[in-house]
Design a protein around this motif. Sequence first.
Motif, PDB file in Angstrom:
ATOM      1  N   GLU A   1       6.375  -5.874   9.115  1.00 37.07           N
ATOM      2  CA  GLU A   1       5.707  -4.863   8.371  1.00 37.07           C
ATOM      3  C   GLU A   1       6.969  -3.883   7.361  1.00 37.07           C
ATOM      4  O   GLU A   1       6.529  -3.316   6.292  1.00 37.07           O
ATOM      5  CB  GLU A   1       4.869  -3.838   9.073  1.00 37.07           C
ATOM      6  N   ILE A   2       7.885  -3.847   7.891  1.00 41.09           N
ATOM      7  CA  ILE A   2       8.862  -3.015   7.195  1.00 41.09           C
ATOM      8  C   ILE A   2       9.596  -3.691   6.298  1.00 41.09           C
ATOM      9  O   ILE A   2       9.969  -3.262   5.164  1.00 41.09           O
ATOM     10  CB  ILE A   2       9.979  -2.557   8.380  1.00 41.09           C
ATOM     11  N   PHE A   3      10.047  -5.058   6.679  1.00 42.29           N
ATOM     12  CA  PHE A   3      10.972  -5.524   5.887  1.00 42.29           C
ATOM     13  C   PHE A   3      10.665  -6.899   5.029  1.00 42.29           C
ATOM     14  O   PHE A   3      11.440  -7.281   4.174  1.00 42.29           O
ATOM     15  CB  PHE A   3      12.451  -6.107   6.579  1.00 42.29           C
ATOM     16  N   SER A   4       9.374  -7.116   5.048  1.00 41.62           N
ATOM     17  CA  SER A   4       8.901  -8.256   4.271  1.00 41.62           C
ATOM     18  C   SER A   4       9.126  -8.164   2.693  1.00 41.62           C
ATOM     19  O   SER A   4       9.297  -8.870   1.842  1.00 41.62           O
ATOM     20  CB  SER A   4       7.533  -8.743   4.739  1.00 41.62           C
ATOM     21  N   ASP A   5       8.670  -6.926   2.169  1.00 42.72           N
ATOM     22  CA  ASP A   5       9.018  -6.579   0.849  1.00 42.72           C
ATOM     23  C   ASP A   5       9.427  -5.355   0.744  1.00 42.72           C
ATOM     24  O   ASP A   5       9.018  -4.438   0.914  1.00 42.72           O
ATOM     25  CB  ASP A   5       7.261  -6.414   0.085  1.00 42.72           C
ATOM     26  N   TYR A   6      10.935  -5.450   0.412  1.00 40.74           N
ATOM     27  CA  TYR A   6      11.767  -4.402   0.772  1.00 40.74           C
ATOM     28  C   TYR A   6      12.409  -3.586  -0.631  1.00 40.74           C
ATOM     29  O   TYR A   6      12.789  -4.481  -1.450  1.00 40.74           O
ATOM     30  CB  TYR A   6      12.963  -4.868   1.559  1.00 40.74           C
ATOM     31  N   ALA A   7      12.309  -2.472  -0.522  1.00 35.80           N
ATOM     32  CA  ALA A   7      12.872  -1.766  -1.728  1.00 35.80           C
ATOM     33  C   ALA A   7      14.236  -1.496  -1.923  1.00 35.80           C
ATOM     34  O   ALA A   7      14.611  -0.931  -2.852  1.00 35.80           O
ATOM     35  CB  ALA A   7      12.271  -0.275  -1.888  1.00 35.80           C
ATOM     36  N   TYR A   8      15.094  -1.931  -1.215  1.00 38.32           N
ATOM     37  CA  TYR A   8      16.576  -1.477  -1.178  1.00 38.32           C
ATOM     38  C   TYR A   8      17.374  -2.658  -1.633  1.00 38.32           C
ATOM     39  O   TYR A   8      17.386  -3.912  -0.929  1.00 38.32           O
ATOM     40  CB  TYR A   8      16.980  -1.371   0.239  1.00 38.32           C
ATOM     41  N   PHE A   9      17.901  -2.671  -2.828  1.00 35.42           N
ATOM     42  CA  PHE A   9      18.844  -3.727  -3.147  1.00 35.42           C
ATOM     43  C   PHE A   9      20.239  -3.140  -2.968  1.00 35.42           C
ATOM     44  O   PHE A   9      20.423  -2.047  -3.795  1.00 35.42           O
ATOM     45  CB  PHE A   9      18.511  -4.131  -4.731  1.00 35.42           C
ATOM     46  N   SER A  10      21.214  -3.586  -2.501  1.00 36.76           N
ATOM     47  CA  SER A  10      22.485  -3.336  -2.252  1.00 36.76           C
ATOM     48  C   SER A  10      23.273  -3.123  -3.762  1.00 36.76           C
ATOM     49  O   SER A  10      23.974  -2.220  -3.591  1.00 36.76           O
ATOM     50  CB  SER A  10      23.245  -4.220  -1.120  1.00 36.76           C
ATOM     51  N   SER A  11      22.984  -4.063  -4.502  1.00 35.40           N
ATOM     52  CA  SER A  11      23.722  -3.994  -5.644  1.00 35.40           C
ATOM     53  C   SER A  11      23.723  -2.752  -6.667  1.00 35.40           C
ATOM     54  O   SER A  11      24.351  -2.596  -7.547  1.00 35.40           O
ATOM     55  CB  SER A  11      23.031  -5.121  -6.539  1.00 35.40           C
ATOM     56  N   PHE A  12      22.839  -1.863  -6.420  1.00 37.40           N
ATOM     57  CA  PHE A  12      22.929  -0.292  -6.948  1.00 37.40           C
ATOM     58  C   PHE A  12      23.546   0.462  -6.714  1.00 37.40           C
ATOM     59  O   PHE A  12      23.682   1.322  -7.362  1.00 37.40           O
ATOM     60  CB  PHE A  12      21.312   0.058  -6.992  1.00 37.40           C
ATOM     61  N   SER A  13      24.660   0.263  -5.716  1.00 42.25           N
ATOM     62  CA  SER A  13      25.612   1.239  -5.380  1.00 42.25           C
ATOM     63  C   SER A  13      26.866   0.770  -5.879  1.00 42.25           C
ATOM     64  O   SER A  13      27.350  -0.432  -4.876  1.00 42.25           O
ATOM     65  CB  SER A  13      25.524   1.743  -3.902  1.00 42.25           C
ATOM     66  N   ASP A  14      27.734   1.453  -6.594  1.00 43.39           N
ATOM     67  CA  ASP A  14      28.860   0.902  -6.969  1.00 43.39           C
ATOM     68  C   ASP A  14      30.099   0.898  -5.977  1.00 43.39           C
ATOM     69  O   ASP A  14      30.714   0.222  -5.467  1.00 43.39           O
ATOM     70  CB  ASP A  14      29.502   1.611  -7.814  1.00 43.39           C
ATOM     71  N   THR A  15      29.868   2.008  -5.067  1.00 41.23           N
ATOM     72  CA  THR A  15      30.901   2.112  -3.921  1.00 41.23           C
ATOM     73  C   THR A  15      30.596   0.990  -2.768  1.00 41.23           C
ATOM     74  O   THR A  15      31.642   0.427  -2.394  1.00 41.23           O
ATOM     75  CB  THR A  15      30.414   3.725  -3.063  1.00 41.23           C
ATOM     76  N   TRP A  16      29.284   0.567  -2.645  1.00 41.19           N
ATOM     77  CA  TRP A  16      28.826  -0.313  -1.740  1.00 41.19           C
ATOM     78  C   TRP A  16      29.648  -1.622  -2.054  1.00 41.19           C
ATOM     79  O   TRP A  16      30.153  -2.594  -1.301  1.00 41.19           O
ATOM     80  CB  TRP A  16      27.562  -0.414  -1.454  1.00 41.19           C
ATOM     81  N   LEU A  17      29.429  -1.951  -3.406  1.00 46.19           N
ATOM     82  CA  LEU A  17      30.029  -3.072  -3.996  1.00 46.19           C
ATOM     83  C   LEU A  17      31.538  -3.333  -3.803  1.00 46.19           C
ATOM     84  O   LEU A  17      32.016  -4.541  -3.429  1.00 46.19           O
ATOM     85  CB  LEU A  17      29.338  -3.365  -5.389  1.00 46.19           C
ATOM     86  N   GLN A  18      32.209  -2.330  -4.135  1.00 46.36           N
ATOM     87  CA  GLN A  18      33.526  -1.970  -3.886  1.00 46.36           C
ATOM     88  C   GLN A  18      34.106  -2.312  -2.424  1.00 46.36           C
ATOM     89  O   GLN A  18      34.605  -3.131  -2.026  1.00 46.36           O
ATOM     90  CB  GLN A  18      34.010  -0.790  -4.291  1.00 46.36           C
ATOM     91  N   HIS A  19      33.146  -1.896  -1.517  1.00 45.80           N
ATOM     92  CA  HIS A  19      33.388  -1.917   0.020  1.00 45.80           C
ATOM     93  C   HIS A  19      33.243  -3.422   0.442  1.00 45.80           C
ATOM     94  O   HIS A  19      34.035  -3.897   0.981  1.00 45.80           O
ATOM     95  CB  HIS A  19      32.093  -1.126   0.849  1.00 45.80           C
ATOM     96  N   ALA A  20      32.262  -4.225  -0.151  1.00 43.86           N
ATOM     97  CA  ALA A  20      31.931  -5.718   0.125  1.00 43.86           C
ATOM     98  C   ALA A  20      33.332  -6.533  -0.331  1.00 43.86           C
ATOM     99  O   ALA A  20      33.623  -7.547   0.224  1.00 43.86           O
ATOM    100  CB  ALA A  20      30.785  -6.042  -0.515  1.00 43.86           C
ATOM    101  N   LYS A  21      33.626  -6.122  -1.612  1.00 42.66           N
ATOM    102  CA  LYS A  21      34.766  -6.669  -2.171  1.00 42.66           C
ATOM    103  C   LYS A  21      36.027  -6.572  -1.393  1.00 42.66           C
ATOM    104  O   LYS A  21      36.774  -7.652  -1.113  1.00 42.66           O
ATOM    105  CB  LYS A  21      34.915  -6.211  -3.838  1.00 42.66           C
TER     106      LYS A  21
END
Length: 413
Positions: free
Chosen positions: A67-87
């Motif tokens: 019920e929580i995750f099947s259609d989810y509003a959180y897209f990781s790519s909208f945070s610059d800090t998080w993309l930098q962390h992944a890289k």
Amino acid sequence: MGCADNRCRYCQTPLRHVFVDLGVSPLANSYLKEEQLQKMEPHFPLCVYVCDACYLVQLPEVQSPEEIFSDYAYFSSFSDTWLQHAKEYTGLMIDRFGFGSQSQVIEIASNDGYLLQYFKEKGVPVLGIEPARNVAKAAQDAGIPTVVKFFGTQTAKELFDEGKQADLLLGNNVLAHVPNINDFVAGMKIVLKPRGVITMEFPHIMRLMNENQFDTIYHEHYSYLSLLSVERIFASHGLTLFDVDELPTHGGSLRIYARHTEDSSKPIGPKIEDLRRRETSAGLAGLDAYHSFNEQVKETKRKVLTFLVDAKRNGKTIAAYGAPAKGNTLLVYCGIRSDFIDYTVDRSPHKQNLYLPGTHIPICHPDKISETKPDYVVILPWNLKDEIMEQMSHIRDWGGKFVVFVPDVKVYE
């Protein structure tokens, strides 16, 4: 006291001790459309327990992950800090473990491919596992092979039968999000190559307690993890933690490194011993430390409301920045609606023109702040406050001030 039918998700001991009770709350990522505002909105208990046998801090499952995750509003790519962390993570793993074109990287809860894209750029074969169909599609469209499934022993066996096993098996902010943690960890054992490495990142409960981060509690976070609790769970499934990094992300996270218990090629490093010792001396292997948290949270609520009441009595206008799940926990628990905060803004178009769950505060485009020139802007994703204060520094042109509520009410002049 807990309910008789609530049992520890790891060891099945009845849960009797409350860690913190945040009342009732809607699902933190269930943003509302305008036509839903007049309808009944489901609220669920947000009461967190600590197990007195294994000290796993946890929220009983009131809503299924489907019920929580099947259609989810959180897209990781909208945070610059998080993309930098992944890289940075990608470079670190390749340097340390030598992954290359012959390796297989598998990410559990791979979201929109925000992290795997960096391994792919370096020529390392990747596979994502992501249950939210809408988010997985974004990854597939970007050329990241993604299986749309929940991860557990069944998915792990299917991958194993197809000859897919991981040299690097990773999951960021997923271990805390699984109700059946035993099935999840058992699945990781199946899909890991004999000499493979697991890394998992999750918010660290020691930081949550020390820094009063009660707003990181919401229904998607089923478990609140320490090194001690994770080490115990992994060991019971034949996996050994051999290293740990303490990270600044999400208000303070751990990145654990695990291997098959029978893989002697990776000795247990000194950072494991050191953190184990610090957690024990902070009282995380007994009940007392957990019991004092509830009162600390009530005091924060009183301080937040005092600030807002005083500001409004002095004729000040207040807006917020961000629409993160943690913001919803805080606003609902404190009873803050548009009587205090006029609106919030968010960079993600997936959230704009919707309303926050529970409090029904409207979510607008960031430009609205320049149009209305509020006296105060409350930063709800306080873990990104530096990034946001830089992005929105123009509020100082009209004398606007930033405020954060966690760990304490603080106004930035």
